[in-house]
Design an enzyme around this catalytic site. Sequence first.
Site, short mmCIF file in Angstrom:
data_model
loop_
_atom_site.label_atom_id
_atom_site.label_comp_id
_atom_site.label_asym_id
_atom_site.label_seq_id
_atom_site.Cartn_x
_atom_site.Cartn_y
_atom_site.Cartn_z
N ASP A 2 16.96 11.57 -16.15
CA ASP A 2 17.86 10.70 -16.89
C ASP A 2 17.60 9.23 -16.50
OD1 ASP A 2 20.40 11.13 -18.74
OD2 ASP A 2 20.90 9.49 -17.39
N TYR B 260 23.03 1.20 -20.03
CA TYR B 260 22.35 1.50 -21.30
C TYR B 260 22.08 0.21 -22.07
CZ TYR B 260 23.04 6.57 -20.93
OH TYR B 260 22.99 7.89 -20.53
N HIS C 159 19.12 19.71 -18.47
CA HIS C 159 19.12 18.29 -18.09
C HIS C 159 19.59 18.06 -16.66
CE1 HIS C 159 19.13 14.02 -19.09
NE2 HIS C 159 20.35 13.90 -18.58
#
Length: 385
Positions: A177, A307, A361
């Site tokens: 990630d 982000y 994930h």
Amino acid sequence: MHIEPFQIAIADHDIDDLRRRIRATRWAPATPSPAWQQGVDAAWLRELAAYWAERFDWRAAERGLNRQPQFLADVDGQRVHFVHRRGVGPAPYPLVITHGWPGSFFEFHALLDRLCDPAAFGGDSVDAFHVVVPSLPGFAFSQAPAQAGMSAFQVADRWAPLMRGLGYERFGAQGGDLGAGVSIALATRHPQAVDGIHLNFLPSSYEPAIGAAQKPLTPAEEKFLREKNEWAVLEGGYAHMHATKPLTLAASLNDSPVGLAAWIGEKFRAWSDCEGEVERVFSKDDLLTNISLYWHTQCIGPAIQMYWENRLQPMRFAEGQRVVPPVGFAHFPREINHPPRSWLERTFNVVQWTDMPRGGHFAAMEKPDLLAADIRRFFRPMRQQ
């Protein structure tokens, strides 16, 4: 660099306030639809919220978290929280592991056991690691950035001096990630210190050079890019919101514990190898320990802000640019993207590629044995250097 020990101690009134807020939740009406089709399942969320308010024992979770040796360091004026677990073996190798969103340093507790003391899990003590797990800036107990610009590249510029301050002039890096982006940035900006990087995710913003002088896209690469775009349309709304309007979202999630649990819990179901039943893989206690870390530290806003910063500084590589340290990649079948090896090899020296039989994930929580074995195998030759 100043370093001091740290222990988590959430105040009683904060725990009481959380329970009060959960009990006072104003539940959203919704048009009937199949479970999970339009996001979080309302029945599951109500059950999780009731457990959080009435049965979840934060103090027990806190004691478990505090069993890991934690510290605070001042790195270039930034307070960084990290776990520093010493390995049990003749010559443990230093490794920095970076988490992502919606995870935290808690993700790696089972993995740390296997990396730091492999002999306790049927492995060889010569494969032991000294492991450092920092909390990303603005996550958990790491200070939020005081100014804009804290992308994966700037995080890497803090991890390198952190590792030096701990006495590690050379080390390896691992991540998935957001942590995969930080590990790539470490290899890109600090190749003199980083022996190699092991990844279990490829950042979505990664773009190798594609031009007249480059090899044309292979059918596998074309398929990957097509599937990546299709996934972004149907599943990537969260990331678009994080990257474009983080403050709007943070105002809601920082005030509503049930909203926060919905936003994070839905991703643990969607991105894991759980066959649609999230609690086949993650217990309520594990889910709520992670979510509670976000709640009690009020870090959801600074966390999703990264982000925005990564959108402004994506992982794009120029023609002829190569990342020098070798790369190992663990491909888990339920990961959210599935790049072919050739896509990475346009920029990276991929020396190890593993197609895992199971997992998604959150590999460190889902399949710690598989991930630990792959990490050990990748870094074994670097110990000999």
